[in-house]
Design an enzyme around this catalytic site. Structure first.
Site, PDB file in Angstrom:
ATOM      1  N   SER A  50      19.351  16.275  78.200  1.00  8.95           N
ATOM      2  CA  SER A  50      21.071  16.626  77.951  1.00  8.95           C
ATOM      3  C   SER A  50      21.136  15.961  80.110  1.00  8.95           C
ATOM      4  O   SER A  50      20.501  16.566  80.568  1.00  8.95           O
ATOM      5  CB  SER A  50      21.646  17.773  77.775  1.00  8.95           C
ATOM      6  OG  SER A  50      20.803  18.548  78.768  1.00  8.95           O
ATOM      7  N   ASP A  82      20.274  12.410  76.982  1.00  6.34           N
ATOM      8  CA  ASP A  82      21.041  12.610  75.589  1.00  6.34           C
ATOM      9  C   ASP A  82      22.200  12.890  76.572  1.00  6.34           C
ATOM     10  O   ASP A  82      23.509  13.729  77.428  1.00  6.34           O
ATOM     11  CB  ASP A  82      20.464  14.226  75.655  1.00  6.34           C
ATOM     12  CG  ASP A  82      21.288  14.248  73.579  1.00  6.34           C
ATOM     13  OD1 ASP A  82      21.664  13.493  73.084  1.00  6.34           O
ATOM     14  OD2 ASP A  82      21.223  15.562  73.918  1.00  6.34           O
ATOM     15  N   HIS A  83      23.395  12.618  75.610  1.00  8.25           N
ATOM     16  CA  HIS A  83      24.695  12.815  76.143  1.00  8.25           C
ATOM     17  C   HIS A  83      25.639  12.801  76.664  1.00  8.25           C
ATOM     18  O   HIS A  83      25.943  13.832  77.999  1.00  8.25           O
ATOM     19  CB  HIS A  83      25.901  13.927  75.101  1.00  8.25           C
ATOM     20  CG  HIS A  83      25.162  14.035  74.153  1.00  8.25           C
ATOM     21  ND1 HIS A  83      25.760  13.768  72.701  1.00  8.25           N
ATOM     22  CD2 HIS A  83      24.483  15.040  72.813  1.00  8.25           C
ATOM     23  CE1 HIS A  83      25.591  14.732  71.793  1.00  8.25           C
ATOM     24  NE2 HIS A  83      24.737  14.990  71.713  1.00  8.25           N
ATOM     25  N   GLU A 134      27.954   7.144  70.085  1.00  9.69           N
ATOM     26  CA  GLU A 134      28.686   7.796  69.071  1.00  9.69           C
ATOM     27  C   GLU A 134      29.720   7.602  68.969  1.00  9.69           C
ATOM     28  O   GLU A 134      30.580   6.946  69.736  1.00  9.69           O
ATOM     29  CB  GLU A 134      28.664   9.424  70.015  1.00  9.69           C
ATOM     30  CG  GLU A 134      29.055  10.277  68.363  1.00  9.69           C
ATOM     31  CD  GLU A 134      28.481  11.717  69.121  1.00  9.69           C
ATOM     32  OE1 GLU A 134      27.901  12.366  69.258  1.00  9.69           O
ATOM     33  OE2 GLU A 134      29.784  12.768  69.328  1.00  9.69           O
ATOM     34  N   HIS A 180      26.475  20.253  66.629  1.00  9.55           N
ATOM     35  CA  HIS A 180      25.930  20.998  67.434  1.00  9.55           C
ATOM     36  C   HIS A 180      25.441  22.649  67.513  1.00  9.55           C
ATOM     37  O   HIS A 180      26.017  23.111  66.858  1.00  9.55           O
ATOM     38  CB  HIS A 180      25.845  20.554  68.553  1.00  9.55           C
ATOM     39  CG  HIS A 180      25.331  19.458  69.146  1.00  9.55           C
ATOM     40  ND1 HIS A 180      26.246  18.744  69.848  1.00  9.55           N
ATOM     41  CD2 HIS A 180      24.631  18.726  69.521  1.00  9.55           C
ATOM     42  CE1 HIS A 180      26.101  17.332  70.265  1.00  9.55           C
ATOM     43  NE2 HIS A 180      24.659  17.339  69.604  1.00  9.55           N
ATOM     44  N   HIS A 210      22.936  13.537  64.890  1.00  9.86           N
ATOM     45  CA  HIS A 210      22.660  14.329  66.380  1.00  9.86           C
ATOM     46  C   HIS A 210      22.976  16.204  65.291  1.00  9.86           C
ATOM     47  O   HIS A 210      23.319  16.264  63.840  1.00  9.86           O
ATOM     48  CB  HIS A 210      23.695  14.316  67.119  1.00  9.86           C
ATOM     49  CG  HIS A 210      23.535  13.670  68.228  1.00  9.86           C
ATOM     50  ND1 HIS A 210      23.417  14.319  69.701  1.00  9.86           N
ATOM     51  CD2 HIS A 210      23.633  12.428  67.637  1.00  9.86           C
ATOM     52  CE1 HIS A 210      23.277  12.287  70.054  1.00  9.86           C
ATOM     53  NE2 HIS A 210      22.608  11.339  69.641  1.00  9.86           N
ATOM     54  N   ASP A 255      17.393  20.669  69.332  1.00 13.71           N
ATOM     55  CA  ASP A 255      17.341  21.571  70.219  1.00 13.71           C
ATOM     56  C   ASP A 255      17.297  23.236  70.250  1.00 13.71           C
ATOM     57  O   ASP A 255      16.420  23.601  70.665  1.00 13.71           O
ATOM     58  CB  ASP A 255      18.527  20.892  71.374  1.00 13.71           C
ATOM     59  CG  ASP A 255      18.535  21.423  72.507  1.00 13.71           C
ATOM     60  OD1 ASP A 255      17.686  22.432  72.623  1.00 13.71           O
ATOM     61  OD2 ASP A 255      19.157  21.752  74.030  1.00 13.71           O
ATOM     62  N   THR A 256      18.688  23.158  69.385  1.00 14.13           N
ATOM     63  CA  THR A 256      18.953  24.678  68.795  1.00 14.13           C
ATOM     64  C   THR A 256      17.169  24.726  68.314  1.00 14.13           C
ATOM     65  O   THR A 256      16.974  26.400  68.833  1.00 14.13           O
ATOM     66  CB  THR A 256      19.854  24.937  68.043  1.00 14.13           C
ATOM     67  OG1 THR A 256      21.199  23.877  68.714  1.00 14.13           O
ATOM     68  CG2 THR A 256      19.389  25.815  67.305  1.00 14.13           C
TER      69      THR A 256
END
Ligand code: G3H
Ligand code: 13P
Ligand code: ZN
Length: 309
Positions: A50, A82-83, A134, A180, A210, A255-256
């Site tokens: 990210s 990412d993002h 996105e 997220h 995502h 990710d989480t």
């Protein structure tokens, strides 16, 4: 194996209807866990950083860590931003050698999203780098949400077609009901399958999900057992994720789950071994816990073995 572009990995996933795991990293242990798991399962994989990860570790550091490790393994790996929201930071990632970038201008009105995305596509494609963008807002679907509210939040399939045509992106992240973090839903996990199928049919391209972490109960319990506070944590269930792949998802971000696995393992080692001061003994079990998470997700997504055939 040398780094590959995102589209090389995702084109095949799109054609053969499976999904590739895309895992966030910002340190050596996480990266090792992801790549060792993918290599052992002979699965193509995407490692993603990210903007926060780039600021934390540096684009060059992240790139060179990946380069050092891909030499040792034989599965296709893409390094993805990412993002990406900041033009300068996206340029930094491109200059560092990332092979895929996401431009996330989804918070802007449609025309501005098109303008910013196309600008990145023009530059990235000239450098042989793939681009993700996105559409819509990442927000969990709850039972009491009206159709109008859903339409206002989630991707509009017709607009997706225009967006893809006008920007020339390689893969699209449509908002279809995920969000997220560790607290995605108050009730059951769900995504808008019909909307997703419509986007797939109309765009006929690789799609990205995502906010796709599963937040497995056993990981949450373990972290909580050693003092973490995660009341109400809820992710995307395995069944919902599998159905999303059937409906056309080819890149699944997480990710989480790796964060929760890390925290559980760290808390356990520190609680059980209060005299331990060797970081390798503290971080090593976290690396193993992340590796297990990555393996189970790769298996669920159907990409195990895809690197060898
Ligand atoms: O998209 C969200 C990822 O989990 C990255 O999170 O911005 O805290 O690195 P971060
Ligand atoms: P999770 O928070 O569900 O892991 O999603 C991560 C993500 O989408 C990164 O872009
Ligand atoms: Zn995301």
């Amino acid at each position: 194996m040398p780094l590959t572009t995102g589209i090389e990995i995702l084109k095949r996933a799109h054609e053969e209807n499976y999904a590739v795991g895309a895992f966030n990293f910002n340190n050596m242990e996480t990266l090792q866990a992801i790549l060792e798991a993918a290599d052992e399962l002979e699965a193509p994989v995407i490692v993603e950083a990210s903007e926060g990860a780039v600021k934390y570790a540096g684009a060059d550091m992240l790139y060179h860590m990946v380069q050092a490790l891909v030499r040792e393994i034989s599965v296709p790996v893409a390094l993805h931003l990412d993002h990406g929201k900041d033009f300068g930071l996206i340029m930094t990632a491109l200059r560092a050698g990332f092979t895929s970038v996401m431009i996330d201008a989804s918070a802007f009105p449609f025309e501005e999203n098109v303008r910013q995305t196309k600008r990145i596509v023009d530059i990235a494609h000239a450098m042989g780098v793939s681009v993700e963008a996105e559409l819509g807002t990442l927000k969990g679907i709850e039972d009491n949400v009206s159709v109008d509210e859903r339409d206002a939040t989630l991707v509009n399939p017709q607009k997706a077609v225009t967006f893809v045509k006008e920007t020339g992106i390689d893969y699209l992240a449509p908002a279809v009901g995920t969000s997220h973090g560790a607290f995605k839903y108050k009730g059951e996990s769900k995504i808008d399958y019909e909307r997703l199928k419509e986007v797939k049919k109309l765009t006929n391209m690789p799609l990205v999900l995502h906010g796709a972490s599963g937040v497995p109960e056993e990981l949450v319990k373990k972290a909580e057992q050693y003092g973490a506070r995660l009341e109400g944590a809820k992710g995307v269930s395995d069944e919902v994720l599998k159905e999303a792949v059937v409906c056309g998802i080819n890149k699944v971000n997480a990710d989480t789950d790796l964060r929760i696995a890390t925290v559980g393992a760290l808390r356990e080692v520190l609680a059980e071994n209060p005299r331990e001061i060797d970081p390798r003994k503290i971080l090593g079990p976290a690396r193993e816990a992340m590796k297990d998470v990555v393996k189970s997700r790769i298996t669920l997504l159907g990409s195990a073995g895809k690197a060898s055939r």
